[in-house]
Design a protein around this motif. Structure first.
Motif, PDB file in Angstrom:
ATOM      1  N   ASP A 275     -27.096  -3.643  62.780  1.00  0.00           N
ATOM      2  CA  ASP A 275     -26.519  -2.723  61.748  1.00  0.00           C
ATOM      3  C   ASP A 275     -27.429  -1.521  61.495  1.00  0.00           C
ATOM      4  N   TYR A 276     -28.594  -1.852  60.986  1.00  0.00           N
ATOM      5  CA  TYR A 276     -29.559  -0.740  60.399  1.00  0.00           C
ATOM      6  C   TYR A 276     -29.882   0.165  61.602  1.00  0.00           C
ATOM      7  N   GLY A 277     -30.277  -0.278  62.824  1.00  0.00           N
ATOM      8  CA  GLY A 277     -30.508   0.615  63.856  1.00  0.00           C
ATOM      9  C   GLY A 277     -29.298   1.480  64.213  1.00  0.00           C
ATOM     10  N   TYR A 278     -28.157   0.872  64.095  1.00  0.00           N
ATOM     11  CA  TYR A 278     -26.981   1.812  64.329  1.00  0.00           C
ATOM     12  C   TYR A 278     -26.711   2.971  63.367  1.00  0.00           C
ATOM     13  N   HIS A 279     -27.196   2.609  62.107  1.00  0.00           N
ATOM     14  CA  HIS A 279     -26.742   3.674  61.146  1.00  0.00           C
ATOM     15  C   HIS A 279     -27.938   4.640  61.267  1.00  0.00           C
ATOM     16  N   LEU A 280     -29.095   4.240  61.750  1.00  0.00           N
ATOM     17  CA  LEU A 280     -30.130   5.433  61.863  1.00  0.00           C
ATOM     18  C   LEU A 280     -29.497   6.280  63.036  1.00  0.00           C
ATOM     19  N   LEU A 281     -29.087   5.539  64.072  1.00  0.00           N
ATOM     20  CA  LEU A 281     -28.550   6.365  65.337  1.00  0.00           C
ATOM     21  C   LEU A 281     -27.477   7.176  64.650  1.00  0.00           C
ATOM     22  N   VAL A 282     -26.681   6.905  64.087  1.00  0.00           N
ATOM     23  CA  VAL A 282     -25.468   7.730  63.822  1.00  0.00           C
ATOM     24  C   VAL A 282     -25.753   8.673  62.754  1.00  0.00           C
ATOM     25  N   HIS A 283     -26.635   8.509  61.765  1.00  0.00           N
ATOM     26  CA  HIS A 283     -27.325   9.488  60.802  1.00  0.00           C
ATOM     27  C   HIS A 283     -28.202  10.696  61.592  1.00  0.00           C
ATOM     28  N   LYS A 284     -28.681  10.307  62.897  1.00  0.00           N
ATOM     29  CA  LYS A 284     -29.523  11.374  63.423  1.00  0.00           C
ATOM     30  C   LYS A 284     -28.436  12.168  64.329  1.00  0.00           C
ATOM     31  N   LYS A 285     -27.493  11.409  64.929  1.00  0.00           N
ATOM     32  CA  LYS A 285     -26.637  12.145  65.899  1.00  0.00           C
ATOM     33  C   LYS A 285     -25.607  12.945  64.777  1.00  0.00           C
ATOM     34  N   GLU A 286     -25.106  12.633  63.860  1.00  0.00           N
ATOM     35  CA  GLU A 286     -24.157  13.528  63.087  1.00  0.00           C
ATOM     36  C   GLU A 286     -24.806  14.666  62.030  1.00  0.00           C
TER      37      GLU A 286
END
Length: 626
Positions: A275-286
């Motif tokens: 969950d935490y890693g996915y949100h870091l990914l999304v924040h970076k991507k978007e």
């Protein structure tokens, strides 16, 4: 009252779907999670039956709420309800619940672990309407096992309030598993009979690709697996969802997950890592705005906090009531270095490696591929690559998912091997690859089934023209264990008479008399009873069966050597068992005169229930007449 309970759950699920604008099948596990948590809280006060009144109150409140709605809102709700209740996914869900419940109505407890805890404990919940008092829990050697799955078993059991119906217990168990699989039915678009039948069959057969124990017993590993898989899918399913729904669903899933089993916290930790890693990914991507990142971090903190509080509530209850499992004690011994590890660790490692690489996960052969744990592990990673290769996942998400599965897989199987070398070291059945593969299959279910669940969600969510559904169907059909799936639903009937006959044979006449004297099957428990037999009559198998029959009474066992019995030994045995009552079968060498020394008056009688009076300085017995 069960009609009101069922109606209340359906209305709750429907209301969640309408409120958050999601499909009803997506809302099913949310409603079930809320029900499990409600029953969990009521159990602390022996208030499970109070849920009947809460169901009625909820229905009344729902009717009042509907009547106070504007005409337009009521019309919208009616349209939503009509559409969802007749959707292909919900039709399948309704039919599957009914069919499974009817099919398993004659199922009887047969699996060793069910007698040890999973069935015995829920039998106590059924009669006591909640958790037992201090030193009064049945299955005393498994006292700190969490009760999450037991709540849904109780919910079905109380539809037959005057009789403990083993078939209903299994129906509740299967319902909880299916509830967390039903969201996958949201991708059915048409009421096509072939697709609906295929979807139902795939849903039932899907877990048997990698785990078959759930079909014979009612332990929590498969439930934990589908909750974990549902959580992973919920993390990546963020588009178009309200923030409260998105993060609230995650918190609920994790709260239920940690209540499934003691090892639930491991999978909750893995889930939070994802969950935490996915949100870091999304924040970076978007390139998310700092304010939105802060909001997400705050929400993730709550997602983390709620399961921690849930786990803490259960552990605190166990601490206050001295509920501890023998495996917990073994783990503590291992941590303090006071545990003697057997010398055959090398043989255990060999068995683990051979089973992991070569042995199929399930016992029944398929007409396609019999996957080993290593084979399925590699296949999960291959699936992620193919999802990227066919543009279902972008590169960043595919790499992240692949790394997550790789790392958590290595970590889990390392934990699994370590547990066999330490906690399970004395269990010699794991020295053979067959015994080891059974363990890997069962305890590895959250990783294997959870990983497949996430892959299936990606495939069904983003593929077009039904291709994802066809691929899932084909994969399940060529890798599943049909014999186990049939046995769990219908084939078990061939052995029911044998199971009951074996149970009656093991629980002898003396044990039946004991159960009668202690009040087995009553709505109250006398507490903990120390049941003693002659030293020539040792049977830990029978003891486990007696505990099931005696529920909700808590029973501890011991054997007396008539040649060496001393009063102080009896006193120590009573105190070590924390027993409030004593029951002794006739001894081969009549030592009633010795035991009479513990009485406040009269002669000691065998097969008689005595209440223990402990003044702190001395113990004496008083005949108990109920």
């Amino acid at each position: 009252m069960y009609i009101f309970q069922i109606a209340a759950l359906i209305i709750l699920i429907l209301g969640i779907g309408w409120k958050f604008k999601v499909r009803m099948v997506e809302a099913i596990p949310i409603g079930v999670s809320l029900l499990v948590l409600l029953l969990y809280v009521l159990s602390f006060w022996r208030g499970l039956l109070f849920s009947d009144y809460l169901a009625v109150a909820f229905l009344v409140a729902a009717v009042i709420y509907l009547l106070r709605m504007s005409k337009q809102k009521r019309s919208e709700f009616a349209g939503f309800a009509r559409k969802e209740l007749t959707s292909p996914g919900m039709i399948i869900a309704f039919i599957m619940v009914i069919v499974v419940t009817v099919c398993v109505r004659d199922k009887a407890v047969s699996w060793w672990d069910d007698y040890n805890f999973w069935a015995t404990d829920v039998k106590s919940l059924f009669y006591l309407n909640g958790f037992a008092d201090k030193y009064a829990n049945v299955a005393a050697e498994f006292g700190d096992y969490p009760p999450g799955t037991q709540m849904m078993k109780w919910w079905f059991l109380h539809f037959s309030p005057n009789h403990f119906d083993e078939g209903l217990m299994f129906a509740g168990y299967y319902f909880m598993i299916l509830a967390f699989l039903f969201p996958l039915l949201q991708f059915l678009k048409k009421r096509n009979v072939f697709q609906m039948v295929a979807g139902a069959a795939t849903l039932w057969l899907f877990p048997v690709v990698a785990e078959a124990f759930w079909l014979d017993g009612c332990c929590a590993d498969l439930t934990m697996a589908v909750v974990y898989g549902g959580f992973l899918a919920a993390v990546v399913d963020r588009e178009g969802h309200d923030r409260l729904f998105y993060f609230g669903r995650q918190a609920l899933y994790l709260m239920v997950l940690v209540l499934c089993k003691n090892t639930g916290f491991i999978w909750a930790a893995f889930g939070l890592l994802f969950d935490y890693g996915y949100h870091l990914l999304v924040h970076k991507k978007e390139n998310t705005e700092p304010r939105d990142r802060k909001r997400d971090r705050r929400a993730l903190l709550w997602v983390t906090l709620f399961p921690l509080l849930t786990e803490g509530s259960w552990l605190s209850f166990c601490l206050l009531n001295r509920r501890v499992a023998k495996l917990t004690g073994t783990a503590l011994q291992m941590a303090t270095g006071s545990m003697n590890i057997p010398f055959y660790q090398e043989d255990m490692v060999k068995a683990f490696v051979e089973a992991f690489i070569k042995w199929p996960l399930h016992r029944g052969e398929t007409f396609g591929i019999d996957l080993s744990p290593l084979g399925l592990f590699i296949l999960l990673l291959l699936f992620v690559f193919l999802l990227y290769r066919f543009h279902i996942l972008d590169k960043m998400l595919a790499v992240y998912t692949g790394i997550f599965l790789l790392v958590t897989g290595i970590l889990f199987y390392s934990f699994n091997l370590l547990s066999h070398l330490t906690i399970f070291a004395v269990e010699t059945q794991y020295l053979e690859p067959y015994g080891m593969i059974c363990s890997i299959e069962r305890y590895g279910a959250p990783f294997m089934i959870g990983g497949l669940y996430l892959i299936a969600f990606f495939l069904l969510k983003k593929s077009k023209n039904g291709a994802g559904m066809a691929i899932c169907l084909i994969f399940v059909l060529i890798t599943t264990d049909y014999q186990a799936a049939y046995r769990g639903l219908v084939g078990y009937r061939d052995t029911v008479d044998e199971v009951i006959s074996k149970r009656n044979e093991i629980v002898d006449e003396a044990a039946e008399l004991f159960c009668e004297r202690v009040g087995a099957g009553g709505n109250e428990s006398v507490g903990r009873v120390l049941y003693l037999r002659d030293i020539s009559d040792v049977s830990w198998v029978r003891n486990t069966y007696i505990s099931f029959e005696a529920a909700p009474v808590s029973v501890m066992y011991g054997n007396i050597d008539g040649d060496t019995i001393e009063i102080q030994d009896m006193i120590n045995a009573i105190r070590n068992a924390h027993a409030g009552f004593l029951y002794v079968d006739r001894l081969e060498r009549n030592k009633a005169a010795v035991l009479t020394q513990l009485l406040d008056q009269g002669e000691f009688e065998y097969s008689c229930l005595y209440q223990v009076v402990d003044t702190g300085k001395e113990i004496y017995l008083s005949k108990y007449d109920g």
